[in-house]
Design a protein around this motif. Structure first.
Motif, PDB file in Angstrom:
ATOM      1  N   VAL A   1      -3.229  -5.496  -5.132  1.00 59.23           N
ATOM      2  CA  VAL A   1      -3.759  -4.208  -4.603  1.00 59.23           C
ATOM      3  C   VAL A   1      -5.305  -4.380  -4.470  1.00 59.23           C
ATOM      4  N   ILE A   2      -5.912  -4.057  -3.168  1.00 56.79           N
ATOM      5  CA  ILE A   2      -7.152  -3.494  -3.270  1.00 56.79           C
ATOM      6  C   ILE A   2      -7.387  -2.163  -3.537  1.00 56.79           C
ATOM      7  N   PRO A   3      -7.720  -1.478  -4.691  1.00 58.14           N
ATOM      8  CA  PRO A   3      -7.737   0.125  -4.489  1.00 58.14           C
ATOM      9  C   PRO A   3      -8.654   0.619  -3.558  1.00 58.14           C
ATOM     10  N   ALA A   4      -8.269   1.793  -3.039  1.00 60.78           N
ATOM     11  CA  ALA A   4      -9.267   2.215  -2.122  1.00 60.78           C
ATOM     12  C   ALA A   4     -10.120   3.382  -2.740  1.00 60.78           C
ATOM     13  N   LYS A   5      -9.751   3.810  -3.807  1.00 62.34           N
ATOM     14  CA  LYS A   5     -10.740   4.846  -4.372  1.00 62.34           C
ATOM     15  C   LYS A   5     -10.737   4.699  -5.869  1.00 62.34           C
TER      16      LYS A   5
ATOM     17  N   LYS B   1      -9.316   3.939   3.633  1.00 63.76           N
ATOM     18  CA  LYS B   1      -8.539   5.199   3.565  1.00 63.76           C
ATOM     19  C   LYS B   1      -7.244   5.106   2.784  1.00 63.76           C
ATOM     20  N   GLN B   2      -6.868   3.996   2.335  1.00 63.09           N
ATOM     21  CA  GLN B   2      -5.676   3.658   1.443  1.00 63.09           C
ATOM     22  C   GLN B   2      -5.692   2.452   0.727  1.00 63.09           C
ATOM     23  N   ASP B   3      -5.178   2.359  -0.134  1.00 60.36           N
ATOM     24  CA  ASP B   3      -4.907   0.894  -1.019  1.00 60.36           C
ATOM     25  C   ASP B   3      -4.463  -0.044  -0.140  1.00 60.36           C
ATOM     26  N   LEU B   4      -5.112  -1.226  -0.203  1.00 59.11           N
ATOM     27  CA  LEU B   4      -4.830  -2.378   0.681  1.00 59.11           C
ATOM     28  C   LEU B   4      -4.133  -3.384   0.125  1.00 59.11           C
TER      29      LEU B   4
ATOM     30  N   SER C   1       0.819  -1.190  -0.168  1.00 56.86           N
ATOM     31  CA  SER C   1       0.055  -0.175  -0.026  1.00 56.86           C
ATOM     32  C   SER C   1       0.939   1.412   0.109  1.00 56.86           C
ATOM     33  N   GLN C   2       0.116   2.586  -0.060  1.00 56.60           N
ATOM     34  CA  GLN C   2       0.930   3.419  -0.070  1.00 56.60           C
ATOM     35  C   GLN C   2       1.621   3.827   1.521  1.00 56.60           C
ATOM     36  N   ASN C   3       2.581   4.512   1.683  1.00 56.34           N
ATOM     37  CA  ASN C   3       3.317   4.581   2.980  1.00 56.34           C
ATOM     38  C   ASN C   3       3.682   3.485   3.810  1.00 56.34           C
ATOM     39  N   GLU C   4       4.019   2.559   3.298  1.00 55.24           N
ATOM     40  CA  GLU C   4       4.939   1.067   3.884  1.00 55.24           C
ATOM     41  C   GLU C   4       5.807   1.689   4.773  1.00 55.24           C
TER      42      GLU C   4
END
Lengths: 494, 494
Positions: B347-351, B240-243, A462-465
């Protein structure tokens, strides 16, 4: 052995090694800045194994691992594992696998530490607060792509061995390393390498240790299972090039409409997988499992907060943990070839490739899943009577893995966690995939333990790992302690 | 006027101007290399109006248009049309509109030529054979983004006026220019500018000429209708963010699954729009229209070959032309925020933000379509009972346009085509959108003609866009001839 006398014996053992452990801890604490700098050097390499354009960086990364190990002795080798075939038919060299060996005393156990130094893709524009390839320390958290998955854990293992060496302490067990660079895309080439070296490099290995996962909460954990993963490309191809949607819209059967149509048949809104045969293959949930899940410390509200949602797929702990660990799931990751930038392009994309994956659990079989998914998608596509062409490819097919938590390897893990953190670990499973665990088990027939040091909120993929400085440094101590605990396991056949 | 005497009169007019036309043709032929170089300079600017990062290039492009016109005299102005609000609430300056005026003789007709110099996005990686911003001449075709849409036609108009000037010939009509830089994203700001200058710049305009379209075949054409376009963003936001899809897959309701689910309810596999109210609003196909379409020269096999498909949405000419020109259609362009690169990100995109558009025809109303689409998507989304958030935005809402082919403006067009190409033009409609046509009509109440010079296979909005040298240069002659023909139209009220 009588239960009542066991604590006394353990006490004796603990006492014998107490001094050494304190020395090792002191050494680790006083070298933590060096450890962070080593991680900074590694994170700076964009070793993205899924992006062919980054392959030179990946090769450089493997070379850096070898460079780190060589000054420590230990027969470091860069093992050529051949080439990778790309979807377009071209081939590209796979990153070499780094192997090393420290100690070869036949009276000692031999552990083999597996890790990887490739990473998932990451771009600043994806929503990173910091440059993903510039390790950034913010309030004790070290942010960077690959920091937790899996560069810091690999370094922690190397530093654990280095600490013994620096203090002129004999390693309590022989330690081997297998560090690869293709984990994030399915460990391409490693299966064959393990098979090829089963009777050489792996012949004297007693146990395999993997630290490519994370804790479930702030409590340290040992992991006894992972899900596998089957990753699919579904490509729909129509016109020979992209078309203007005003000029051609209404006259052509659009590949994107077809692709959306078939993707929508994979999973129901409530998470039910609609591909025939998938759910039927799953091992039923046993009463003991249910009880075990029920006892795990897990805060649903905390979990919801962490990911920022107000409703999960399941509202009770057991269902949630079960669907995280031991049921399959379908995730649609995205579509290649369609318009994905900001703005308003009015295009009919000519060829679109959906990427989706299905997590694998016992008793699913990737080969069968491949057939089930391919047949099903072709069936639903045929019903559309579209002149476009569908191609379904399974590009990763990784099996799940499950271990026995009563095995001495896990008992040793519990003892090491207790020594370093003064708590009992949670026994957990991992929803993610460490594809190679299953291969190690199938090929070497040796026992495996997964010993995570990553935090529950590290943001892998994810972002910000990040990894926290605490987990990185205490994790190094855990590894030092664990080598010692493993040395106490009674040698079979001795 | 008696039909029998008409040819004689036309003959007289033709004779009067014959000498001038030959001179103009000679001038144009001998300056074609300069014209190609001018196009090269313009194509080199990546004036992509949909990409905020390219806004400086777009501003530079407008300045270049003004620089091209200034040496020719003609009151060149760069009209400030304000700012654009971005989805995130920020604002950014719109590209200025270039206006110019050549001649103000009240005894002459005044035409206003509209064109645009912004372009659709284009990247070499999209599948271009050449750099899209380096005009490349291959066998008489000039490849480059914006070459046909709409930079060459704008230059051809400027060169037509320049040719008269260079030969010291009096312009047969007064010529005004309105050149904008936001056409590809809906002509943001131009509506207001036209409204504001209705009683000033536009007060003496008799006719509006637009050359922002293409022929239907190798036969020159005049265009009497365009479809409008409503462009939508459907955004689904969850975590709130990609997972990581392994770690979280099965526990979260994935935005991508929701988005795919609602996109799949827009259109049936056979092209039927499923949004209630859309099809009901469409004007029924009249018998005359049917007859007119039946008579148009149009080769379905050629059309199929051009786009590289073996089956179209409709297998007969009339149905196909009708769905290209006078029925609405839904195109799904792509998804922003999901994984769209090559490779296998788990990835699970968040948005995720889907981009789709609906072409507009009489008697659809964009304001109503906005409500119909928004209500419908919220309805189907609500049925999913997802905790994720849906936001539907209509970012472009352009009306369709339709002209009277019996108008003197079209008769003049037919005569000009006959003179330059020695054939009668096809009378066609355009599936694409020239949003501003409808605004010109509504605000100025003046008649509009669309006079394309682009080829049928120019690849607008697609890879490898081009205009042929033939169309560019002969098109310049057509414009020169057309100015002359328009001057022959009887002035109303005189």
């Amino acid at each position: 052995m009588d239960f009542l006398v066991l604590p006394a014996i353990l006490l004796v053992i603990s006492t014998v090694h107490a001094f050494q452990y304190t020395e090792l801890v002191r050494y680790i604490d006083s070298h933590q800045e060096e450890y962070v700098e080593a991680l900074r050097d590694w994170v700076a390499i964009e070793s993205d194994s899924s992006n062919m354009l980054k392959r030179p960086d990946l090769h450089r990364m493997m070379e850096m691992v070898a460079q780190k190990l060589r000054p420590m002795g230990g027969n470091v080798e860069l093992v050529d594992i051949g080439e990778q075939e790309l979807p377009n038919g071209q081939t590209i060299a796979l990153p070499k696998v780094v192997t090393a060996q420290f100690g070869n005393d036949p009276n000692k156990h031999t552990v083999c530490v597996y890790g990887h130094v490739d990473v998932q893709p990451a771009k600043l524009e994806d929503g990173w607060a910091t440059d993903p390839y510039n390790l950034t320390d913010i309030k004790g958290n070290l942010y960077g792509r690959g920091a937790s998955d899996n560069k810091a854990p690999v370094l922690a293992w190397i530093h654990a061995v280095e600490a013994y060496q620096a203090l002129n302490m004999e390693l309590p067990v022989n330690v081997k390393f297998v560090i690869e660079g293709m984990e994030e895309t399915g460990s391409n080439g490693l299966d064959a390498m393990i098979l090829a070296q089963r009777d050489t490099f792996f012949s004297d290995v007693d146990y395999i240790i993997i630290s490519d996962c994370g804790w479930l909460s702030r409590r340290p954990a040992l992991t006894y299972g992972t899900r596998g993963n089957c990753y699919f490309y579904a490509e729909v191809e129509g016109p020979k090039q992209d078309l203007h949607s005003g000029v051609y819209g209404g006259t052509v059967i659009e590949p994107m409409t077809d692709l959306i149509g078939i993707l929508d048949t994979l999973i129901s809104p409530s998470g039910k997988i609609l591909i025939p045969g998938i759910r039927e293959a799953v091992a039923p949930l046993s009463d003991e499992e249910w009880k075990m899940y029920q006892d795990i410390q897990f805060d649903l509200d905390n979990y919801k907060n962490k990911i920022g949602v107000n409703q999960l797929m399941y509202s009770n702990k057991v269902d949630l943990l079960a669907h995280m660990w031991r049921y399959p799931t379908v995730s649609i990751h995205g579509i290649e070839g369609a318009f994905s930038d900001p703005g308003t392009k009015t295009v009919i994309p000519a060829k679109v490739i959906a990427k989706f994956s299905i997590r694998q659990v016992p008793n699913m079989d990737p080969a069968l899943v491949k057939k089930q998914v391919t047949d099903y998608l072709h069936l639903v596509f045929a019903k559309r009577k579209s002149p476009n062409k569908l191609k379904v490819t399974m590009v990763i097919g990784a099996k799940p893995w499950l271990a026995d938590t009563q095995h001495p390897l896990y008992e040793a893990g519990k003892a090491a966690v207790k020594r370093v953190f003064d708590v009992d670990p949670d026994l957990i499973r991992e929803g993610g995939t460490i594809p190679i665990a299953r291969t190690f088990q199938d090929v070497t027939r040796k026992s495996i333990i997964m010993m995570p040091i990553g935090g529950f909120d590290d943001g892998l993929h994810s972002q910000n790992e990040k990894i926290s400085r605490y987990n990185y440094i205490e994790g190094t101590k855990l590894f030092v302690a664990y080598l010692n605990e493993v040395s106490q396991i009674k040698k079979s056949g001795v």
